[in-house]
Design a protein around this motif. Structure first.
Motif, PDB file in Angstrom:
ATOM      1  N   VAL A 171       0.835  -1.207   0.000  1.00 28.04           N
ATOM      2  CA  VAL A 171       0.000   0.000   0.000  1.00 28.04           C
ATOM      3  C   VAL A 171       0.872   1.260   0.000  1.00 28.04           C
ATOM      4  O   VAL A 171       0.627   2.201  -0.766  1.00 28.04           O
ATOM      5  N   LEU A 172       1.915   1.249   0.828  1.00 27.68           N
ATOM      6  CA  LEU A 172       2.783   2.433   0.915  1.00 27.68           C
ATOM      7  C   LEU A 172       3.526   2.670  -0.399  1.00 27.68           C
ATOM      8  O   LEU A 172       3.568   3.793  -0.910  1.00 27.68           O
ATOM      9  N   VAL A 173       4.101   1.592  -0.957  1.00 27.47           N
ATOM     10  CA  VAL A 173       4.859   1.730  -2.215  1.00 27.47           C
ATOM     11  C   VAL A 173       3.925   2.151  -3.353  1.00 27.47           C
ATOM     12  O   VAL A 173       4.236   3.066  -4.128  1.00 27.47           O
ATOM     13  N   ALA A 174       2.765   1.488  -3.448  1.00 22.95           N
ATOM     14  CA  ALA A 174       1.828   1.796  -4.544  1.00 22.95           C
ATOM     15  C   ALA A 174       1.345   3.242  -4.446  1.00 22.95           C
ATOM     16  O   ALA A 174       1.286   3.954  -5.452  1.00 22.95           O
ATOM     17  N   GLN A 175       1.020   3.678  -3.216  1.00 21.42           N
ATOM     18  CA  GLN A 175       0.551   5.060  -3.033  1.00 21.42           C
ATOM     19  C   GLN A 175       1.652   6.048  -3.432  1.00 21.42           C
ATOM     20  O   GLN A 175       1.393   7.040  -4.110  1.00 21.42           O
ATOM     21  N   PHE A 176       2.892   5.734  -3.038  1.00 27.60           N
ATOM     22  CA  PHE A 176       3.997   6.634  -3.347  1.00 27.60           C
ATOM     23  C   PHE A 176       4.254   6.683  -4.863  1.00 27.60           C
ATOM     24  O   PHE A 176       4.346   7.756  -5.455  1.00 27.60           O
TER      25      PHE A 176
END
Lengths: 156, 500
Positions: free
Chosen positions: A132-137
């Protein structure tokens, strides 16, 4: 999921009929002979002919497995739940994602699916949070895709 | 093109700024192309703001290398997860994924990258030598020729991707039907939109492709009929191993693929997506082992993948020589050229031949970079197959959702992806190939526009479609392809008839 050719042929024949009728309702363009209805009509006719062929094949080779063959989904219930979670999760996401934001939705969708598929809880939590963090970034920050952030504050 | 222009172009290209732009673009393209759902077009569009601050040649160089790498890298999720990067790579995704299922992912990826690079280099060479000549021929094409060419690509896809041609053609018709949704290509009237504003924009092929290939594959993976790709067989990965042998075994496939890709890719608006399909169909038609196609065979993969990248280079022929973009990427590039004061067209070649030559040289550099960066990509991709399925499937699904959302930045794309996934799963389970649906969706508007235009020119007389020499030749080829299943059946039954 195998469907008997008689059903497929019949459904396609109905679809082709609907296409032709739908095309007949399209307005013609003044001054031109070939308007927006021509292509859908040709598609409808061609599909009608081919669907009859499938229907006839189905009638000649009567299926031994019945109208629907769901044998690949029989047995363990976990794969069925996984498939249902996937479909329902995406369908719910269409409504929920703009409201709750991607981080919450992504976590709520991916983590249960990982656990349902048999991942170890720690691996599932770490992977889903990281995902989630990588995709959002990547999408929101690097690619300028306006992903709804929702109530969760992001570090960027 | 003179030797002076070539030497001058070498001087321009071997500037640190240009080399950095090529390397940066290639790395960026590799990153974007390897993410399922993100396209070379999107990558190029995102580069435009950056090009404002760059000189003309580095600006075009970064676009060229990004596109070449993104399209080639799009084959990586295709081979490993059955998610094709482009409609063109959908032509051979079954072949490469079948290889992965057999434990030959390393070979599938190596063929994809190695022969893409060779095809791209061949296309760049042709672009350099015969660009203006090919562009002049391409400009002689009217709506009749474009209609036949689009039809040829569509029919080839229907015939080569299914055991039963009837089911292949139904898939194709479904794709063309979906392409009719939205504003009519000739009159601009809403068609099958049911009052929806979203549907007026039509149904994009990206979420459809993601749904039909990726989501359908995930659903099938849950069922008991699923087969999963095994991890790489050897602990030590040696990318490009065995490529020399394949090059010696299938030189004709490579040459034919690169030639077809260049010739078809040079046609504005049609080329890029069609060439790989036709190349794959031609390869199967002339193969000594056509029964191996679709089971993880190298031959068709080599021909189609080399055609794909050759077509990519050739798409720049009409863009550079006449300022007519062949696809979305070259349309963006033409815009950047205009913005930089380099108006593409014949005058650019006459007045400033160094510039077009420098642009062509960046193609060579970008395709040469495919070898080292592709090598690294193959080395890295082995880890994907070692990740447990319970972790990788949700990651793929999140990528599918985000990729579909990113097309128009609305959830409409996600809805399309969901419906396409369910339809794709049902179609495939019942022997209907899904690849022709995608090509029908992509080429449907081109087919319809040129068909309607030709009908209006010929005043409804179908013989008008055969009056121009090239159109007549293409028309005969299409009719032969259409009748091929029937003719082959008659030929097969001839001995029995004689016996009786």
């Amino acid at each position: 999921m195998r469907i008997d050719d008689r059903i497929i042929g019949g459904a396609l024949a109905l679809l082709s009929l609907a296409i032709i009728l739908g095309a007949r309702g399209l307005p013609s363009v003044p001054g031109t002979t070939f308007g927006p209805a021509l292509m859908p009509t040709l598609i409808g006719i061609a599909m009608g002919v081919l669907s009859i062929r499938i229907l006839v094949t189905g009638l000649l080779q009567k299926s031994s497995t019945g109208w629907f063959d769901l044998s690949e989904w029989k047995g363990a219930s976990r794969p069925v739940f996984c498939a249902l979670w996937t479909l329902a999760g995406i369908a719910l996401g269409i409504v929920l994602l703009p409201i709750i934001g991607f981080p919450l939705y992504g976590l709520g969708f991916a983590l249960p699916l990982m656990l349902l598929m048999g991942a170890r809880p720690l691996h599932a939590v770490l992977t889903s949070v990281g995902l989630v963090l990588v995709a959002q970034f990547v999408f929101a920050r690097l690619l300028f895709v306006p992903l709804p952030a929702g109530p969760l504050p992001m570090p960027w | 093109m003179t030797v002076d222009a070539f030497i001058g172009a070498l001087g321009i290209v071997f500037q640190p700024a240009v080399l950095m732009a090529i390397l940066g673009g290639a790395l960026y393209g590799l990153f974007i192309g390897a993410i399922p759902g993100l396209t070379a077009t999107m990558a190029t569009a995102l580069l435009v703001p950056l090009t404002f601050y760059m000189d003309p040649i580095p600006a075009i160089a970064i676009i060229v290398s990004t596109t070449a790498m993104a399209i080639t890298a799009g084959d990586i999720p295709g081979a490993l997860m059955r998610i094709p990067g482009t409609p063109a790579s959908a032509a051979y995704v079954e072949e490469s994924y079948s290889m992965t299922l057999k434990g030959r992912a390393e070979t599938a990826l190596s063929i994809g990258i190695f022969f893409s690079a060779i095809g791209g280099l061949a296309g760049a060479l042709v672009l350099m030598i015969s660009g203006p000549i090919l562009a002049r021929i391409a400009l002689k094409f009217s709506s009749f020729e474009f209609f036949w060419l689009a039809l040829l690509g569509l029919m080839t896809s229907a015939l080569v991707s299914a055991k039963d041609p009837t089911r292949g053609f139904i898939s194709l018709l479904l794709g063309i039907l979906v392409s009719t949704v939205g504003l009519d290509v000739t009159s601009g009237q809403p068609r099958f939109t049911f009052g929806s504003i979203e549907l007026m924009g039509g149904i994009s092929f990206i979420p459809t492709m993601i749904g039909m290939f990726a989501l359908a594959e995930v659903l099938r993976g849950f069922s008991s009929s699923a087969s999963f790709p095994p991890a790489f067989k050897t602990a030590r990965i040696r990318p490009f191993r065995g490529m020399g042998k394949l090059l010696m075994r299938y030189p004709l496939s490579l040459l034919r693929g690169a030639s077809l890709g260049t010739a078809i890719g040079a046609l504005p608006g049609v080329g890029g997506d069609v060439s790989a399909w036709i190349a794959y169909g031609v390869s199967r038609r002339f193969s000594r082992t056509p029964e191996k196609f679709g089971t993880g065979h190298e031959e068709g993969l080599i021909e189609a993948t080399s055609s794909n990248n050759a077509g990519l280079s050739a798409a720049w022929i009409p863009a550079l020589v006449f300022g007519i973009p062949g696809d979305a990427v070259t349309a963006i590039a033409v815009g950047v050229l205009f913005m930089k004061g380099l108006n593409p067209g014949p005058r650019l070649f006459l007045e400033n031949p160094t510039m077009p030559m420098a642009i062509i040289l960046t193609f060579f550099m970008a395709n040469l970079l495919l070898f080292p960066l592709g090598w690294l990509a193959i080395k890295g991709s082995r880890h994907i197959l070692t990740v447990p399925r319970s972790l990788i499937v949700p990651v793929i699904l999140i990528c599918c959702i985000l990729g579909s959302f990113a097309i128009n930045n609305t959830m409409f794309g996600v809805g399309i992806m969901l419906i396409a996934g369910i339809v794709g799963y049902i179609l495939e389970s019942n022997g209907f190939p899904i690849a022709p649906v995608i090509l029908g969706l992509v080429l449907g508007p081109i087919l319809e526009r040129n068909f309607i235009m030709s009908m209006q020119i010929a005043d409804g007389n179908l013989l008008g479609f055969f009056e121009r020499p090239i159109a007549a030749g293409l028309g005969i080829v299409v009719c032969t392809v259409a009748l091929a299943p029937l003719l082959s059946r008659v030929i097969r039954q001839l001995p029995n008839i004689y016996k009786k």
